[in-house]
Design an enzyme around this catalytic site. Structure first.
Site, mmCIF file in Angstrom:
data_model
loop_
_atom_site.group_PDB
_atom_site.id
_atom_site.type_symbol
_atom_site.label_atom_id
_atom_site.label_comp_id
_atom_site.label_asym_id
_atom_site.label_seq_id
_atom_site.Cartn_x
_atom_site.Cartn_y
_atom_site.Cartn_z
ATOM 1 N N SER A 40 0.835 -1.193 0.000
ATOM 2 C CA SER A 40 0.000 0.000 0.000
ATOM 3 C C SER A 40 0.878 1.255 0.000
ATOM 4 O O SER A 40 1.741 1.398 -0.858
ATOM 5 C CB SER A 40 -0.961 -0.043 1.199
ATOM 6 N N ASP A 154 -5.406 -3.820 -2.900
ATOM 7 C CA ASP A 154 -4.421 -3.598 -1.841
ATOM 8 C C ASP A 154 -3.866 -4.914 -1.292
ATOM 9 O O ASP A 154 -4.614 -5.821 -0.925
ATOM 10 C CB ASP A 154 -5.096 -2.816 -0.713
#
Length: 341
Positions: A40, A154
């Site tokens: 991320s 993600d």
């Protein structure tokens, strides 16, 4: 011979800007990074740094960037937001749309999740920008990224703290930097609470600040499973040294705290400068001895697991009350009547 240092950077939205402060301290301390892995925001910081953008340059970028200014609708309608402005931002910062992992100065791996198969995907070759968009595509908020014939989101869903990944890359010493969510709730009666109620909504007396705490509670609750996975991975592949950046009450997408977050990362790293230097200066054990110690550690872990109950019960949240109190709590409110003889 100095050991090759690997840096594992966790996800965490804007909290991940703390990684910039850590990189600043590492540069000042002349601690070279041989490998980078991130998830991320940690993946974005890792990619930008490996592309040759210094920690000081990243700091300036972080101080003058507002994530809310990059939000656009998702054209595929698979999420609330799309990646158009974020992509333009990355192209501007990197100076090229065609940059690949092979062009980077430091080997990097960023983590993503295949939303269709639930597989963990380690991205370390091919075009860089789609990989950075994928690793930071927070589900529901951002739509998935089509990359490598997959729909990717993600990587924090499966590995938000890629210690094991950077070690697999070849790092002989691993420094982990974690930015976990945390929240501190006030006790009723000891603080002024936000007017988050139906009446306040109808009276239009509520503002955005009133929604901060409920969103923080939702985020902390939703990431409980992610934190459990991280702890289990860290037990199997622990870092040689870990920096935990505490940023209470700062949510994943909370704007206006960039300087505070970056400074917090630098402060924690500065307080642990000696331990960070030790990772570079401490003699490296022979490969055969390291394998043996790793075997012993895993054997100990297996031995402990063998001696656990066959079906481990869930631990109680709190201790049960004492027997007398327990019985008293269950006494009926009305007196017992003696049955007639």
């Amino acid at each position: 011979m100095k050991p090759k240092i690997g840096l594992a950077l966790s996800g965490g939205g804007v909290r991940g800007l703390a990684h910039i402060g850590v990189l600043q301290l590492l540069e000042e301390s002349k601690i070279p990074i041989a490998y980078l892995a991130g998830t991320s925001m940690g993946g974005i910081i890792a990619g930008l740094y490996a592309a040759g953008i210094s920690a000081q340059e990243l700091r300036e970028i972080g101080l003058h960037t507002n994530i809310l200014e990059m939000l656009t609708p998702d054209p595929h309608h698979y999420g609330l937001l799309g990646h158009k402005k974020i992509r333009k931002f990355l192209i501007k910062v990197l100076g090229s749309e065609d940059l690949t992992f092979g062009d980077l100065q430091i080997p990097v791996t960023v983590i993503a999740t295949d939303v269709e198969t639930s597989e963990l995907i380690a991205l370390n070759n091919g075009p860089l920008i789609p990989a950075l968009l994928a690793t930071s595509s927070f589900p529901f908020v951002f739509g998935p990224v089509r990359h490598c014939n997959r729909w990717l989101v993600d990587g924090g869903l499966l590995n938000n703290y890629p210690i094991d990944i950077v070690r697999q890359m070849g790092a002989e010493r691993v420094i982990g930097v974690d930015t976990p969510p945390s929240i501190r709730l006030a006790i009723p009666g000891e603080a002024n609470f936000p007017r988050l109620s139906l009446k306040a909504l109808l009276d239009r007396k509520i503002n955005l600040a009133d929604w901060k705490t409920p969103f923080l509670i939702a985020e902390s609750s939703a990431t409980s499973t992610v934190n459990l996975i991280n702890r289990q991975r860290a037990e199997l592949s622990p870092p040689d040294f870990q920096l935990t950046i505490s940023l209470p009450d700062i949510g994943t997408f909370m704007p206006g705290k960039n300087k505070e977050i970056i400074d917090a990362g630098y402060s924690v790293a500065r307080d642990n400068r000696a331990q960070l230097r030790a990772q570079l200066e401490r003699p490296l054990l022979a490969a055969s001895l390291r394998r043996w110690l790793n075997f012993v550690r895993r054997l100990r872990h297996a031995w402990n697991a063998y001696h656990e109950p066959l079906y481990s019960p869930f631990l109680p949240i709190c201790e049960l009350p004492a027997l007398e109190s327990h019985q008293k709590l269950h006494q009926p409110d009305t007196p017992q009547l003696t049955p007639p003889i």
